[in-house]
Structures are given as C-alpha cells and as structure tokens.
Design a protein around this motif. Sequence first.
Motif, mmCIF file in Angstrom:
data_model
loop_
_atom_site.group_PDB
_atom_site.id
_atom_site.type_symbol
_atom_site.label_atom_id
_atom_site.label_comp_id
_atom_site.label_asym_id
_atom_site.label_seq_id
_atom_site.Cartn_x
_atom_site.Cartn_y
_atom_site.Cartn_z
ATOM 1 N N GLY A 81 0.839 -1.191 0.000
ATOM 2 C CA GLY A 81 0.000 0.000 0.000
ATOM 3 C C GLY A 81 0.871 1.238 0.000
ATOM 4 N N VAL A 118 -3.956 8.569 3.080
ATOM 5 C CA VAL A 118 -3.580 7.233 3.548
ATOM 6 C C VAL A 118 -4.349 6.126 2.836
ATOM 7 C CG1 VAL A 118 -2.951 8.130 5.825
ATOM 8 C CG2 VAL A 118 -5.229 7.202 5.474
ATOM 9 N N ASN A 119 -3.772 4.934 2.911
ATOM 10 C CA ASN A 119 -4.400 3.684 2.490
ATOM 11 C C ASN A 119 -4.703 3.588 0.999
ATOM 12 O OD1 ASN A 119 -4.100 3.050 5.145
ATOM 13 N ND2 ASN A 119 -6.249 3.278 5.678
ATOM 14 N N ASP A 128 -3.658 1.533 10.395
ATOM 15 C CA ASP A 128 -4.812 1.496 11.290
ATOM 16 C C ASP A 128 -5.033 2.890 11.869
ATOM 17 O OD1 ASP A 128 -6.916 0.624 12.832
ATOM 18 O OD2 ASP A 128 -5.630 -0.254 14.393
ATOM 19 N N GLU A 135 -1.228 -3.299 3.886
ATOM 20 C CA GLU A 135 -2.209 -2.755 2.948
ATOM 21 C C GLU A 135 -2.771 -1.429 3.433
ATOM 22 O OE1 GLU A 135 -5.283 -5.492 1.828
ATOM 23 O OE2 GLU A 135 -3.826 -7.034 1.259
ATOM 24 N N LYS A 136 -2.973 -1.313 4.745
ATOM 25 C CA LYS A 136 -3.592 -0.127 5.308
ATOM 26 C C LYS A 136 -2.983 0.187 6.665
ATOM 27 C CE LYS A 136 -7.972 -0.799 3.016
ATOM 28 N NZ LYS A 136 -9.411 -0.698 3.112
ATOM 29 N N ALA A 168 -9.156 4.972 -0.100
ATOM 30 C CA ALA A 168 -8.173 5.828 0.548
ATOM 31 C C ALA A 168 -8.853 7.108 1.023
ATOM 32 C CB ALA A 168 -7.041 6.161 -0.422
#
Length: 177
Positions: free
Chosen positions: A63, A85-86, A145, A142-143, A106
């Motif tokens: 990511g 983000v993400n 938190d 991937e992401k 995102a």
Amino acid sequence: MSLDRPIAPDPYELLPTVGAFTLTSADVANGEPMDAAYAHGSVGGENVSPQLAWADFPAETKGFVVTCFDPDAPTGSGFWHWVLVNLPATTTELPRGVAEGELGGAFSVRNDYGQQGYGGAAPPAGDRPHRYVFAVHALDVEKLDVSPDASPAYVGFNLAFHTVARAVIRPTYQVKE
C-alpha cells in the motif's frame, strides 16, 4: 518581511533510512517554484493537488501513503498540507486535483488547516521560498490502522514502522510582499 530563522532540516533526514523509488510529476519539480494552482486560496491559489506518478517501488509493497509537508513554516513543527492514507498497491498515479472518492477507499486525515484533503501552499507574504516535500511512502501493510480524524503526527508515527521505501519531490513556493 522575511522571517529571520535557520533553514529547517528535511523531515525525512531525521528518520531511519529506507529504500528509494521514482516519483515524477507533470506539475511540480525538485527545487522549482510551484504554479499558483497548487497554492491555497488564502494566497490567491486554486488549492489543487498536483499530478504525481511513481514507479520502481519494492515488490513487497502492499500500500501507499502520500504526504505534503512544509518544513519551513514558522511554527516550530512545520505544516502538514496533505496526508492521504491507504492507497492500494495498484495505485501508481494521482491525477491533478484528485478527488478522494476516486481512490479505492483511501482517505485524507486532517491537515494543519484542520480540513481533510489537500491544502495548498501558503507561506507568509515576503518570507523566503518554502519547500513543499511531496512524499510517497511504500508500505509493508495494505492499510494503516488510522481514522480520518487522526493527526498527521500520528500517521507519521505509524509510517515510521511500516515504510519500506520513500520517493520525494521538493518544489518551492513564495508569496511576494
């Protein structure tokens, strides 16, 4: 009215070293002044995010996070203009003026203007040219938190543990008196 203070270090020079990859833009370039389109409305700009594209990032990238930071802001802590983000690992470009609904889940956390999304350059009138550090961070997750109400500092703390490589462009912007 140039503010008399030393040049702040680049924020990424203070963090652990990570790999690098390629970041390009049709809109901004290293060490070159940005067009007013990328400046905040408070200084007569259009508040549009620049086009960014990246390549050659590590194969293990899961990511991305895109940030824009002004280390020259007269705050003692710089100024966060954008923290997106993400982004999925399949994302390799952001068009000029990207809308967050186009980004596959995102989102932006609040910038130092107190708003979600891109907030353009707005250095004090008459100050020296400010550097705007656009960075794309390749992540081992991937992401992150984090939620949309996270602070840029909290996102940065999380990035310190998940960034495997980083690509950076550093254009400038100045508001004449």
